[in-house]
Scaffold this motif. Sequence first.
Motif, PDB file in Angstrom:
ATOM      1  N   THR A 113       2.186   6.306  -1.613  1.00  0.00           N
ATOM      2  CA  THR A 113       2.147   5.631  -0.317  1.00  0.00           C
ATOM      3  C   THR A 113       0.733   5.609   0.245  1.00  0.00           C
ATOM      4  O   THR A 113       0.275   4.593   0.797  1.00  0.00           O
ATOM      5  CB  THR A 113       3.085   6.323   0.681  1.00  0.00           C
ATOM      6  OG1 THR A 113       4.394   6.433   0.108  1.00  0.00           O
ATOM      7  CG2 THR A 113       3.187   5.533   1.968  1.00  0.00           C
ATOM      8  N   ASN A 114       0.037   6.714   0.113  1.00  0.00           N
ATOM      9  CA  ASN A 114      -1.347   6.822   0.577  1.00  0.00           C
ATOM     10  C   ASN A 114      -2.235   5.802  -0.127  1.00  0.00           C
ATOM     11  O   ASN A 114      -3.024   5.089   0.503  1.00  0.00           O
ATOM     12  CB  ASN A 114      -1.856   8.243   0.301  1.00  0.00           C
ATOM     13  CG  ASN A 114      -3.160   8.552   1.015  1.00  0.00           C
ATOM     14  OD1 ASN A 114      -3.370   8.162   2.157  1.00  0.00           O
ATOM     15  ND2 ASN A 114      -4.046   9.268   0.339  1.00  0.00           N
ATOM     16  N   SER A 115      -2.092   5.703  -1.442  1.00  0.00           N
ATOM     17  CA  SER A 115      -2.883   4.752  -2.216  1.00  0.00           C
ATOM     18  C   SER A 115      -2.532   3.318  -1.862  1.00  0.00           C
ATOM     19  O   SER A 115      -3.398   2.441  -1.842  1.00  0.00           O
ATOM     20  CB  SER A 115      -2.652   4.986  -3.718  1.00  0.00           C
ATOM     21  OG  SER A 115      -3.079   6.272  -4.094  1.00  0.00           O
ATOM     22  N   GLY A 116      -1.252   3.069  -1.590  1.00  0.00           N
ATOM     23  CA  GLY A 116      -0.828   1.732  -1.214  1.00  0.00           C
ATOM     24  C   GLY A 116      -1.463   1.269   0.081  1.00  0.00           C
ATOM     25  O   GLY A 116      -1.922   0.125   0.199  1.00  0.00           O
ATOM     26  N   LEU A 117      -1.513   2.145   1.068  1.00  0.00           N
ATOM     27  CA  LEU A 117      -2.149   1.810   2.343  1.00  0.00           C
ATOM     28  C   LEU A 117      -3.636   1.527   2.161  1.00  0.00           C
ATOM     29  O   LEU A 117      -4.185   0.580   2.729  1.00  0.00           O
ATOM     30  CB  LEU A 117      -1.950   2.952   3.343  1.00  0.00           C
ATOM     31  CG  LEU A 117      -0.533   3.146   3.882  1.00  0.00           C
ATOM     32  CD1 LEU A 117      -0.430   4.476   4.620  1.00  0.00           C
ATOM     33  CD2 LEU A 117      -0.150   1.994   4.820  1.00  0.00           C
TER      34      LEU A 117
ATOM     35  N   ALA B 248      -2.652  -1.579   9.055  1.00  0.00           N
ATOM     36  CA  ALA B 248      -1.528  -1.627   9.990  1.00  0.00           C
ATOM     37  C   ALA B 248      -0.444  -2.584   9.505  1.00  0.00           C
ATOM     38  O   ALA B 248       0.753  -2.304   9.645  1.00  0.00           O
ATOM     39  CB  ALA B 248      -2.014  -2.049  11.374  1.00  0.00           C
ATOM     40  N   LEU B 249      -0.838  -3.723   8.918  1.00  0.00           N
ATOM     41  CA  LEU B 249       0.145  -4.688   8.426  1.00  0.00           C
ATOM     42  C   LEU B 249       1.008  -4.078   7.330  1.00  0.00           C
ATOM     43  O   LEU B 249       2.240  -4.205   7.347  1.00  0.00           O
ATOM     44  CB  LEU B 249      -0.567  -5.939   7.903  1.00  0.00           C
ATOM     45  CG  LEU B 249       0.352  -7.005   7.297  1.00  0.00           C
ATOM     46  CD1 LEU B 249       1.366  -7.491   8.319  1.00  0.00           C
ATOM     47  CD2 LEU B 249      -0.469  -8.179   6.756  1.00  0.00           C
ATOM     48  N   THR B 250       0.381  -3.408   6.365  1.00  0.00           N
ATOM     49  CA  THR B 250       1.158  -2.758   5.306  1.00  0.00           C
ATOM     50  C   THR B 250       2.013  -1.644   5.879  1.00  0.00           C
ATOM     51  O   THR B 250       3.164  -1.439   5.456  1.00  0.00           O
ATOM     52  CB  THR B 250       0.215  -2.184   4.230  1.00  0.00           C
ATOM     53  OG1 THR B 250      -0.604  -3.232   3.704  1.00  0.00           O
ATOM     54  CG2 THR B 250       1.014  -1.561   3.087  1.00  0.00           C
ATOM     55  N   GLY B 251       1.479  -0.916   6.862  1.00  0.00           N
ATOM     56  CA  GLY B 251       2.262   0.144   7.500  1.00  0.00           C
ATOM     57  C   GLY B 251       3.510  -0.395   8.167  1.00  0.00           C
ATOM     58  O   GLY B 251       4.577   0.242   8.119  1.00  0.00           O
ATOM     59  N   VAL B 252       3.417  -1.580   8.768  1.00  0.00           N
ATOM     60  CA  VAL B 252       4.588  -2.197   9.398  1.00  0.00           C
ATOM     61  C   VAL B 252       5.639  -2.547   8.349  1.00  0.00           C
ATOM     62  O   VAL B 252       6.842  -2.364   8.564  1.00  0.00           O
ATOM     63  CB  VAL B 252       4.174  -3.459  10.182  1.00  0.00           C
ATOM     64  CG1 VAL B 252       5.400  -4.264  10.616  1.00  0.00           C
ATOM     65  CG2 VAL B 252       3.352  -3.075  11.405  1.00  0.00           C
TER      66      VAL B 252
END
Length: 474
Positions: free
Chosen positions: A314-318, A352-356
Amino acid sequence: MTTDSAVTNTPPTTSAPHDGEGYSHALGNRQVGMIAVGGAIGVGLFLGAGKRLVTMGPSLIFAYAICGIAAFFVMRALAELVLHKPTAGSFVNYSREFVGPWAGFVTGWMYWLNWAMAGVAEITAVGEYMHKWLPHLPNWISCLVALGLLVLANMVSVKVFGEMEFWFSVLKVTAIVVFLVVGLGLLFSHAHIGHYTASPSNIVDHGGLFPHGFGVCLLAFQSVIFAFAGIELVGVAAGEAKDPHKIIPKAVNSVIWRIAVFYIGSVLLLTMLMPWSGYDAGESPFVTLFSSLGIPGIGDVMNLIVLTAALSSTNSGLYSTGRILRALADRGEAPKFTVKMSRRHVPYGAIALTGVVYLLGIALNYVVPSQAFDVASEISSLGVIFTWGMLIICQMRLRKKAMAGELERPAFRMPGAPFTGWATLGFLALVVVLMGFAGGSTAIAFWSIPVLLIVFFVSWRVISRRDRERLEVS
């Protein structure tokens, strides 16, 4: 005319409006090296290997080896591109420069789709893993807390991301190394593990190397490639590395032996310590093995490792989607707010977009059947395969331009080019074709390809028309 002996670089022929502008080069050798390690070790090994062992048997070793070779050539192609021009836009900028504007658009969004779909599953899994220790805490609370911390870390600075990923990787690598050392000791002592005795003969005594047939091994290539997803992250990190020309070759070369040791070596050892039929599809094979030894607390230890792998993914994805989205936004191919940078040199709008999207994934977990998340994982693998293929094509175009005297190739090159490039592209195409015969969620992902093609075609036509109108007005 430039020949293959050229060792210097010339400025790229094209550049994006920002092209990496605004980023801080804060990632050092230690962090980039461990990012390369962490990208090669994830839930696909710690958890997914159990399911694959049950369905494939020892042929999983063969599948890891074949896909590992393809991964190596992809990484060498990526390294050559990175040394030609280190940029945080990575795949987007290379695709745009060597193939065309449309290729940068499609590659960027396919890579984003990969991490968006994978991240939804990973962050949701965090809640499941935490449930072992906090059974009365609702899963969505664990997911929200984890996502909030990871988003905050990525928003603070790239150095914080690098440190988190470094320690995530240290924990994962330590776990694998400990297993290999203990496993070899058990093997050489012919230890009794549950109802079995550790021996090399366990590989072939229970149906041979291909107990379910060679076809099952072929159909599993796609899931194995998904397990390797993330190794290309080092190409994105190169744009913020302090000395990419020194760091990247070392990091890339290390990928092949890490795959050989961590994946092939681990599965080979697992199948010698216990027959493949002794593992459980729904449990990490490492947990199954050590639980059979009666080691107390092993469940908690392995749960921590698998949790770490999910957090790392998840960290790498963000991190990666933040840089890729900004590269797209530079050209007006992503929402405008994703181009914005903070004072700490972080593309906060894109993160922020990926986090949403990850947040929506947590919510959807309660209304969508679990099969939908299997489909999401399979669709994300399409992004991996497409990105890998585009990197090979870009390297081939780079080499062609070098031979024509238009630019000079870096000294660190893809070995065996262009033949290894064509072979890798052929293999990736075969994997995509085989997906159509796999059935289940894999087949659903395969038939989503026409839908994606239509969406990208229409989107690119709209963007191209808008750009033409702007030029006419100006």
